[in-house]
Design an enzyme around this catalytic site. Structure first.
Site, PDB file in Angstrom:
ATOM      1  N   SER A 119       0.832  -1.210   0.000  1.00  0.00           N
ATOM      2  CA  SER A 119       0.000   0.000   0.000  1.00  0.00           C
ATOM      3  C   SER A 119       0.861   1.252   0.000  1.00  0.00           C
ATOM      4  O   SER A 119       0.363   2.334  -0.271  1.00  0.00           O
ATOM      5  CB  SER A 119      -0.855   0.046   1.267  1.00  0.00           C
ATOM      6  OG  SER A 119      -1.580  -1.129   1.421  1.00  0.00           O
ATOM      7  N   HIS A 140      -1.717  -2.911  -6.906  1.00  0.00           N
ATOM      8  CA  HIS A 140      -2.348  -2.552  -5.630  1.00  0.00           C
ATOM      9  C   HIS A 140      -3.857  -2.785  -5.721  1.00  0.00           C
ATOM     10  O   HIS A 140      -4.578  -2.022  -6.372  1.00  0.00           O
ATOM     11  CB  HIS A 140      -2.024  -1.090  -5.289  1.00  0.00           C
ATOM     12  CG  HIS A 140      -2.505  -0.685  -3.936  1.00  0.00           C
ATOM     13  ND1 HIS A 140      -3.058   0.527  -3.654  1.00  0.00           N
ATOM     14  CD2 HIS A 140      -2.524  -1.373  -2.754  1.00  0.00           C
ATOM     15  CE1 HIS A 140      -3.390   0.581  -2.378  1.00  0.00           C
ATOM     16  NE2 HIS A 140      -3.082  -0.558  -1.816  1.00  0.00           N
ATOM     17  N   GLU A 152      -4.543  -0.198  -8.738  1.00  0.00           N
ATOM     18  CA  GLU A 152      -3.502   0.752  -9.099  1.00  0.00           C
ATOM     19  C   GLU A 152      -2.316  -0.058  -9.614  1.00  0.00           C
ATOM     20  O   GLU A 152      -1.839  -0.956  -8.912  1.00  0.00           O
ATOM     21  CB  GLU A 152      -3.063   1.574  -7.882  1.00  0.00           C
ATOM     22  CG  GLU A 152      -4.069   2.627  -7.465  1.00  0.00           C
ATOM     23  CD  GLU A 152      -3.658   3.372  -6.205  1.00  0.00           C
ATOM     24  OE1 GLU A 152      -3.891   4.571  -6.132  1.00  0.00           O
ATOM     25  OE2 GLU A 152      -3.099   2.744  -5.279  1.00  0.00           O
ATOM     26  N   ASN A 190      -4.418   6.011  -1.589  1.00  0.00           N
ATOM     27  CA  ASN A 190      -4.051   6.140  -0.172  1.00  0.00           C
ATOM     28  C   ASN A 190      -3.504   7.524   0.167  1.00  0.00           C
ATOM     29  O   ASN A 190      -3.605   7.977   1.302  1.00  0.00           O
ATOM     30  CB  ASN A 190      -3.047   5.066   0.236  1.00  0.00           C
ATOM     31  CG  ASN A 190      -3.752   3.767   0.595  1.00  0.00           C
ATOM     32  OD1 ASN A 190      -4.936   3.779   0.927  1.00  0.00           O
ATOM     33  ND2 ASN A 190      -3.057   2.662   0.506  1.00  0.00           N
TER      34      ASN A 190
HETATM   35  N1  LIG Z   1      -5.771  -4.653   4.334  1.00  0.00           N
HETATM   36  C1  LIG Z   1      -6.059  -3.945   3.261  1.00  0.00           C
HETATM   37  O1  LIG Z   1      -7.198  -3.460   3.091  1.00  0.00           O
HETATM   38  C2  LIG Z   1      -5.031  -3.736   2.178  1.00  0.00           C
HETATM   39  C3  LIG Z   1      -5.398  -3.101   0.973  1.00  0.00           C
HETATM   40  C4  LIG Z   1      -4.455  -2.987  -0.052  1.00  0.00           C
HETATM   41  C5  LIG Z   1      -3.161  -3.462   0.136  1.00  0.00           C
HETATM   42  N2  LIG Z   1      -2.825  -4.054   1.334  1.00  0.00           N
HETATM   43  C6  LIG Z   1      -1.463  -4.568   1.469  1.00  0.00           C
HETATM   44  O2  LIG Z   1      -1.494  -5.974   1.317  1.00  0.00           O
HETATM   45  C7  LIG Z   1      -0.451  -6.574   2.110  1.00  0.00           C
HETATM   46  C8  LIG Z   1      -1.042  -7.613   3.043  1.00  0.00           C
HETATM   47  O3  LIG Z   1      -1.998  -6.992   3.885  1.00  0.00           O
HETATM   48  P1  LIG Z   1      -3.123  -7.855   4.648  1.00  0.00           P
HETATM   49  O4  LIG Z   1      -4.144  -6.893   5.132  1.00  0.00           O
HETATM   50  O5  LIG Z   1      -3.532  -9.018   3.812  1.00  0.00           O
HETATM   51  O6  LIG Z   1      -2.273  -8.388   5.900  1.00  0.00           O
HETATM   52  P2  LIG Z   1      -2.554  -9.666   6.834  1.00  0.00           P
HETATM   53  O7  LIG Z   1      -1.912  -9.362   8.117  1.00  0.00           O
HETATM   54  O8  LIG Z   1      -4.000 -10.040   6.813  1.00  0.00           O
HETATM   55  O9  LIG Z   1      -1.769 -10.862   6.088  1.00  0.00           O
HETATM   56  C9  LIG Z   1      -0.379 -10.938   5.973  1.00  0.00           C
HETATM   57  C10 LIG Z   1      -0.008 -12.392   5.718  1.00  0.00           C
HETATM   58  O10 LIG Z   1       1.382 -12.478   5.445  1.00  0.00           O
HETATM   59  C11 LIG Z   1       1.856 -13.692   6.008  1.00  0.00           C
HETATM   60  N3  LIG Z   1       3.303 -13.608   6.139  1.00  0.00           N
HETATM   61  C12 LIG Z   1       4.028 -12.829   6.983  1.00  0.00           C
HETATM   62  N4  LIG Z   1       5.344 -13.061   6.788  1.00  0.00           N
HETATM   63  C13 LIG Z   1       5.438 -13.968   5.796  1.00  0.00           C
HETATM   64  C14 LIG Z   1       6.525 -14.600   5.144  1.00  0.00           C
HETATM   65  N5  LIG Z   1       7.786 -14.314   5.481  1.00  0.00           N
HETATM   66  N6  LIG Z   1       6.244 -15.503   4.165  1.00  0.00           N
HETATM   67  C15 LIG Z   1       4.968 -15.786   3.824  1.00  0.00           C
HETATM   68  N7  LIG Z   1       3.899 -15.222   4.401  1.00  0.00           N
HETATM   69  C16 LIG Z   1       4.141 -14.328   5.387  1.00  0.00           C
HETATM   70  C17 LIG Z   1       1.108 -13.811   7.337  1.00  0.00           C
HETATM   71  O11 LIG Z   1       1.129 -15.144   7.826  1.00  0.00           O
HETATM   72  C18 LIG Z   1      -0.286 -13.339   6.905  1.00  0.00           C
HETATM   73  O12 LIG Z   1      -1.061 -14.424   6.462  1.00  0.00           O
HETATM   74  C19 LIG Z   1       0.254  -5.411   2.833  1.00  0.00           C
HETATM   75  O13 LIG Z   1       1.366  -5.033   2.066  1.00  0.00           O
HETATM   76  C20 LIG Z   1      -0.815  -4.327   2.830  1.00  0.00           C
HETATM   77  O14 LIG Z   1      -0.278  -3.031   2.899  1.00  0.00           O
HETATM   78  C21 LIG Z   1      -3.723  -4.214   2.357  1.00  0.00           C
END
Ligand SMILES: NC(=O)c1ccc[n+]([C@@H]2O[C@H](COP(=O)([O-])OP(=O)(O)OC[C@H]3O[C@@H](n4cnc5c(N)ncnc54)[C@H](O)[C@@H]3O)[C@@H](O)[C@H]2O)c1
Length: 298
Positions: A119, A140, A152, A190
């Site tokens: 993000s 994104h 994006e 964002n």
């Molecule tokens: N939450 C949102 O609405 C949103 C929207 C757009 C983008 N994002 C981006 O997406 C990404 C993930 O966000 P999320 O909300 O899904 O987070 P989340 O915390 O729900 O999930 C993260 C996952 O990554 C896994 N993980 C951590 N370290 C790891 C590794 N070394 N190898 C493999 N897996 C690993 C964890 O076990 C977990 O399942 C981030 O970069 C976030 O900024 C989030």
């Protein structure tokens, strides 16, 4: 479209949504995570989401079975070697993402493109770890991924046109309108959204309105489908804090400085829907009420 198989790294909230979206559009999807428990949670969440769509008559029971049959869950990253596109969606932490990128590059086939769903972290800086940074691009997605029709596409300084073309083609195939953003913190959406969410936290801290009134203000007054506090609970308070920290560090403008209450909420485990407590407390039956601990503030 030449993309047939997509490998998603990280089966959290976003990774699960991407996997569901990919499989629902008829492509093969592989969900990878270091945590077996998280993979199981992801699988259950996708089944629940598809069951809801069957109940609403949007897909048939047969469609559900077919979609599920196109998804595999793995804990071995070498399996990314057969994918045409690898999408990273692990925690918003640069060190974790960099170590994952290095692993992906070791195993992904040469012609595969590699994308990050970050993000806020610079695509140029993440891309700099690759021998061939031209193959790396930002994809994104927005949450909940299967339903939000925007992507994006982020061009790092070294991203090649081929990676942008393949990412855009895949995004459109997944039902998204793709907008191209340059590599500045927060990209397009964002950059505008984060100060608004941060301000909503400050309104809670200062008791300018109640949690429900602040959400109601944006829903009724500006026709937003969700209030800012409901949205933060869905995104994840930890994710919001991490994104704000990157924006504040990179842009420097105080309007991006995370509200103090966000840090306190993360320290308290009030991470939003993922822990069932954030600005609201979530009951099993789907109802919610404002978090009494936040109401006690001041
Ligand atoms: N939450 C949102 O609405 C949103 C929207 C757009 C983008 N994002 C981006 O997406 C990404 C993930 O966000 P999320 O909300 O899904 O987070 P989340 O915390 O729900 O999930 C993260 C996952 O990554 C896994 N993980 C951590 N370290 C790891 C590794 N070394 N190898 C493999 N897996 C690993 C964890 O076990 C977990 O399942 C981030 O970069 C976030 O900024 C989030």
């Amino acid at each position: 479209m030449n993309v047939k198989k997509v490998f998603v790294v990280g089966a959290g909230f976003m990774g699960s949504g991407i996997v569901e979206n990919v499989a629902a559009k008829g492509l093969e999807a592989v969900a990878y995570d270091i945590s077996q428990q998280q993979l199981e949670r992801s699988r259950k969440g996708i089944v629940r989401s598809l069951e809801k769509q069957v109940k609403k008559g949007k897909i048939s029971e047969g469609d559900k079975t077919e979609i599920l049959s196109r998804i595999r869950y793995v804990t071995d990253i070498t399996e990314c070697s057969k994918a045409d596109v690898v999408i990273e969606a692990v925690a918003e932490n640069k060190d974790i993402k960099v170590s994952i990128m290095k692993e992906i590059e070791k195993h992904a086939k040469e012609e595969a493109i590699i994308a990050s769903n970050t993000s806020s972290i610079s695509i140029t800086s993440l891309g700099s770890v690759f021998k061939d940074p031209e193959r790396f691009v930002g994809m994104h997605f927005f949450s909940p991924v299967p339903r939000i029709p925007l992507m994006e596409i982020v061009r790092g300084y070294q991203t090649g046109q081929r990676a942008i073309d393949i990412a855009s083609e895949l995004g459109e195939y997944l039902g998204k309108t793709c907008i191209l953003a340059q590599d500045e913190a927060g990209f397009i959406v964002n950059r505008m959204l984060i100060p608004m969410l941060n301000e909503a936290c400050i309104l809670v801290e200062r008791k300018i309105g109640t949690i429900e009134e602040i959400d109601m203000g944006m829903k009724k007054g500006l026709n937003h489908p969700m209030g800012p506090l409901e949205l933060m609970d869905m995104i994840g308070i930890d994710v919001e804090l991490a994104v704000m920290e990157v924006l504040h560090e990179e842009i420097g403008d105080p309007k991006y400085r995370p509200a103090v209450s966000l840090r306190r909420m993360v320290d308290s485990g009030f991470l939003g829907r993922k822990t069932n407590v954030g600005f609201y407390v979530y009951n099993e039956d789907g109802t919610k009420y404002p978090n009494p601990k936040l109401l006690e503030l001041r």
